[in-house]
Design a protein around this motif. Structure first.
Motif, PDB file in Angstrom:
ATOM      1  N   ARG A 171       0.661  -1.062  -0.437  1.00  0.00           N
ATOM      2  CA  ARG A 171      -0.265  -0.209   0.207  1.00  0.00           C
ATOM      3  C   ARG A 171       0.618   1.545   0.678  1.00  0.00           C
ATOM      4  O   ARG A 171       0.405   2.146  -0.704  1.00  0.00           O
TER       5      ARG A 171
ATOM      6  N   PRO B 191      -5.365   1.085  -6.271  1.00  0.00           N
ATOM      7  CA  PRO B 191      -6.345   1.160  -5.388  1.00  0.00           C
ATOM      8  C   PRO B 191      -6.063  -0.513  -4.959  1.00  0.00           C
ATOM      9  O   PRO B 191      -5.679  -0.784  -5.960  1.00  0.00           O
ATOM     10  N   GLN B 192      -6.988  -0.958  -3.658  1.00  0.00           N
ATOM     11  CA  GLN B 192      -6.817  -2.389  -3.028  1.00  0.00           C
ATOM     12  C   GLN B 192      -7.248  -3.236  -5.148  1.00  0.00           C
ATOM     13  O   GLN B 192      -7.063  -4.912  -4.557  1.00  0.00           O
ATOM     14  N   ARG B 193      -8.640  -2.552  -4.753  1.00  0.00           N
ATOM     15  CA  ARG B 193      -9.596  -2.993  -5.940  1.00  0.00           C
ATOM     16  C   ARG B 193      -8.312  -3.865  -7.259  1.00  0.00           C
ATOM     17  O   ARG B 193      -8.701  -4.635  -8.183  1.00  0.00           O
TER      18      ARG B 193
END
Ligand code: F0G
Length: 454
Positions: free
Chosen positions: A347, A354-356
């Motif tokens: 991160r 982004p995490q998605r």
């Protein structure tokens, strides 16, 4: 300067590939490193489990294996070696750690039961849940802060544990403790914390069972960091730890220095008998438990070798050196560096993704493309899930560089550090991935992805 406390007697060639070849390999693998043949990998840091190099003594031991179905000489040597360190009464061999977990939980966990641990490893959690129990993590909260530098970040939060035991009274079969805490970054647990956990178990009349996969590394950290422990030997510390417990599950693929093997050890005769009955059903006779006699012989020797302090000092420093080289260049990692791996914080490494869009997986693929290094994503691909049509993402987005024992040289490790630093310098060029195929459970093993851009 520390040097490898061993020299090389047998070599296994590894293949260099070009960036173009790696691009083709990763595309064919659906951007999933589990699908990449190991032939196409230069340095394999996927796991430290079952990937150790055995010693000349262990290889010689293979020839001494007694392959008798019952009462094998090798079993007794294995039992004696295990007992000299762990001390427990009943020692049940299994072919790897998760079978020990499966035997124990199948016998002791009933639907609705709760098993506390500092943090359950995936297979431990899965085996508890398979028996319709609840796997409860009670680690100190600092374990979830990747920048918090505590010496024993694997410690149990004993207050949280006490509250959980009071709340679930009558439904807790035993308390577990994972040393070192793999899921929290390979962080150690202190002797003092084990003592405090033992005291809480005594208040509730419960057994304490260790998940002891990386026990020797944990003992080394205690010797290095805990007040009053520097003068003790690692073996003494190990005996002190295990004397505070009632048994353990063990994957010898880690601190047994073997490619396959494990055991379940229990003081409780009744529990051990029930587990042994199940063992006979699924693994084999109690003196071989799913292994060949030669495997037992290799384990018997591995458990003694892993306590060698020159070995452990080099081992821990090799992993630490990799972490330090990265920190010197401001590469974000989990701190402090644990015993068996360096974890990149994806991160912070790739804030633009982004995490998605699976930043951890993007980073793992970039490292392969850059240098032929295989790591493993521990983030939204591994732990993300859909609930009521909504994607739920895990708190941490990590990439683990697990260092196999006695396998790679200092030069290899420097190469890894330089390669990660190179990816870090060019991080702005990286972009996200999207899932094109995924299985309903444990999707990271078989998922296929593709780049969102170009
Ligand atoms: N417990 C811990 C803490 C582990 O790290 C593992 C395996 C197991 C239990 C299960 O042992 O693989 O012999 O059945 N960890 C490996 C890893 C797979 O890559 O961290 P096993």
């Amino acid at each position: 300067m520390l040097t490898e406390p061993y020299k090389i007697k047998v070599v296994e060639p590894i293949k260099r590939t070009t960036r173009e070849e790696r691009y083709e390999v990763i595309r064919r693998a659906g951007y999933n490193l589990f699908n990449v043949p190991s032939e196409d990998i230069l340095i394999d840091l996927l796991t430290d489990s079952g990937t150790s190099a055995m010693s000349d003594s262990q290889w010689a031991g293979l020839m001494m294996g007694d392959e008798a179905y019952a009462g094998s000489r090798s079993y007794f040597r294995f039992e004696q070696s295990v007992r000299s360190i762990f001390g427990y009464k009943n020692i049940i061999p299994t072919h790897q750690g998760r079978v020990a977990e499966n035997l124990l939980f199948s016998v002791a966990v009933k639907p609705g039961y709760v098993v506390p641990n500092n943090i359950h490893f995936d297979t431990t959690r899965a085996n508890v849940e398979h028996n319709r129990g609840v796997a409860l993590d009670c680690v100190i909260k600092e374990a979830y802060d990747t920048r918090c530098r505590l010496p024993f970040k694997g410690n149990m939060d004993t207050e949280k544990l006490r509250r959980a035991l009071a709340e679930h009274r009558g439904k807790v079969p035993f308390v577990m403790m994972t040393i070192t805490n793999n899921s929290g970054g390979g962080q150690p647990v202190s002797l003092e914390n084990i003592r405090a956990t033992r005291a809480v178990c005594d208040e509730f009349g419960l057994q304490l069972i260790f998940d002891a996969c990386r026990f020797a590394e944990n003992c080394w950290f205690i010797k290095e960091r805990e007040a009053g422990c520097n003068a003790k030997s690692v073996s003494e510390i190990a005996r002190e730890i295990f004397a505070m417990g009632d048994g353990c599950t063990m994957s010898a693929k880690k601190d047994g220095l073997v490619n396959i093997g494990g055991f379940l050890a229990l003081n409780d005769d009744k529990l051990a008998e029930e587990c042994t009955n199940l063992l006979i059903l699924v693994e084999g006779f109690p003196t071989y438990g799913g292994l060949a006699g030669r495997d037992l012989e290799a384990m018997a020797r591995g458990f003694q070798e892993v306590l060698d302090e020159d070995y452990l000092t080099f081992r821990i420093h090799q992993v630490r050196d990799l972490g330090q080289r990265l920190l010197d260049e401001d590469v974000p990692i989990v701190e402090p560096v644990g015993g068996h791996a360096v974890y990149l914080d994806a991160r912070r490494f790739l804030p633009q993704i982004p995490q998605r869009e699976f930043p951890g997986q993007v980073l793992a693929c970039a490292l392969y493309l850059e240098a032929g290094i295989r790591s493993v994503e521990i983030g939204s691909l591994m732990f993300g899930r859909t609930e009521n049509g909504k994607e739920i993402y895990p708190e941490l987005e990590l990439v683990r560089l697990a260092v196999p024992r006695r396998v790679y040289t200092t030069t290899h490790i420097r190469y890894v550090a330089e390669s990660v630093i190179e990816v870090f310098r060019n991080k702005d060029r990286l972009s996200g991935l999207r899932l094109v195929h995924s299985a309903p459970v444990l999707r990271h093993f078989t998922a296929r992805l593709e780049p969102l851009a170009g």
